[in-house]
Design an enzyme around this catalytic site. Structure first.
Site, PDB file in Angstrom:
ATOM      1  N   GLY A  57       0.852  -1.062   0.069  1.00 53.25           N
ATOM      2  CA  GLY A  57       0.262  -0.436   0.071  1.00 53.25           C
ATOM      3  C   GLY A  57       0.963   1.282   0.297  1.00 53.25           C
ATOM      4  O   GLY A  57       0.088   2.412   0.206  1.00 53.25           O
ATOM      5  N   CYS A  58       2.463   1.223   0.244  1.00 52.04           N
ATOM      6  CA  CYS A  58       2.988   2.554  -0.203  1.00 52.04           C
ATOM      7  C   CYS A  58       3.402   2.214  -2.018  1.00 52.04           C
ATOM      8  O   CYS A  58       3.502   1.500  -2.114  1.00 52.04           O
ATOM      9  CB  CYS A  58       4.220   2.288   0.465  1.00 52.04           C
ATOM     10  SG  CYS A  58       3.698   2.242   2.578  1.00 52.04           S
ATOM     11  N   GLU A  59       3.543   3.780  -2.043  1.00 50.74           N
ATOM     12  CA  GLU A  59       4.326   3.926  -3.288  1.00 50.74           C
ATOM     13  C   GLU A  59       6.101   3.531  -4.077  1.00 50.74           C
ATOM     14  O   GLU A  59       6.501   2.750  -4.527  1.00 50.74           O
ATOM     15  CB  GLU A  59       4.774   5.965  -3.260  1.00 50.74           C
ATOM     16  CG  GLU A  59       3.098   6.361  -3.083  1.00 50.74           C
ATOM     17  CD  GLU A  59       3.309   7.485  -4.031  1.00 50.74           C
ATOM     18  OE1 GLU A  59       4.281   7.853  -4.090  1.00 50.74           O
ATOM     19  OE2 GLU A  59       2.501   8.721  -3.733  1.00 50.74           O
ATOM     20  N   ASN A  60       6.612   3.584  -2.480  1.00 49.32           N
ATOM     21  CA  ASN A  60       7.979   3.183  -2.448  1.00 49.32           C
ATOM     22  C   ASN A  60       7.467   1.659  -1.670  1.00 49.32           C
ATOM     23  O   ASN A  60       7.070   1.166  -1.106  1.00 49.32           O
ATOM     24  CB  ASN A  60       8.946   4.201  -2.049  1.00 49.32           C
ATOM     25  CG  ASN A  60       8.786   5.548  -2.862  1.00 49.32           C
ATOM     26  OD1 ASN A  60       8.521   6.105  -2.218  1.00 49.32           O
ATOM     27  ND2 ASN A  60       9.555   5.504  -4.283  1.00 49.32           N
TER      28      ASN A  60
END
Length: 152
Positions: free
Chosen positions: A62-65
């Site tokens: 769920g994180c961009e990175n």
């Protein structure tokens, strides 16, 4: 899992760099560029995890990175959280969260109002919706780990 004398992935957040100190530093900066620089400074203080250390963590979805988070339950039932991210901004945000939860019990972690805490830094208004969702994923991961690792 209890800690030994050797602490995995030591960092200064929550011990040398306290959460209130971080909030105060952000509150003195009004411009996003200044807050961004401060965030990157905090990211640099969080050590890079080796590939072996990453194997002892979980990857947060769920994180961009890509973000890895791990924890050790200390003998006194407080936690040592650690982790890493491929992105500097995410890593800086993660460092802020670590400062809030380091050496806290599961009960203390569950009582933290992370939204209020982050609002005090002035960062959420500058972050994209996907970054804010990523922060929420990190908070959820921290809370889940604290609950799962605490003895019944």
């Amino acid at each position: 899992m209890t800690s030994t004398n050797h602490e995995l992935a030591p960092h200064p957040f929550g011990t040398e760099i306290k959460i209130q100190e971080i909030v105060e530093q952000f509150s003195t900066h009004k411009a996003w560029e200044d807050k961004y620089r401060l965030l990157i400074q905090f990211a640099r203080k969080l050590p890079v995890l080796s590939d072996d250390e990453k194997l002892q963590t979980q990857e947060v979805k769920g994180c961009e990175n890509r973000v890895w988070i791990g924890a050790r339950l200390n003998d006194n039932e407080t936690f040592h959280f650690y982790g890493d991210s491929e992105g500097r901004v995410v890593k800086g945000l993660f460092a802020i969260l670590l400062a809030a939860v380091e050496q806290k019990t599961a009960k203390e972690i569950m009582e933290i109002d992370f939204d209020h805490l982050l609002a005090q830094t002035g960062l959420p208004s500058q972050l994209s919706e996907s970054r804010q969702n990523g922060i929420q994923s990190l908070v959820t991961a921290i809370q889940n780990i604290a609950n799962e690792m605490t003895p019944a």
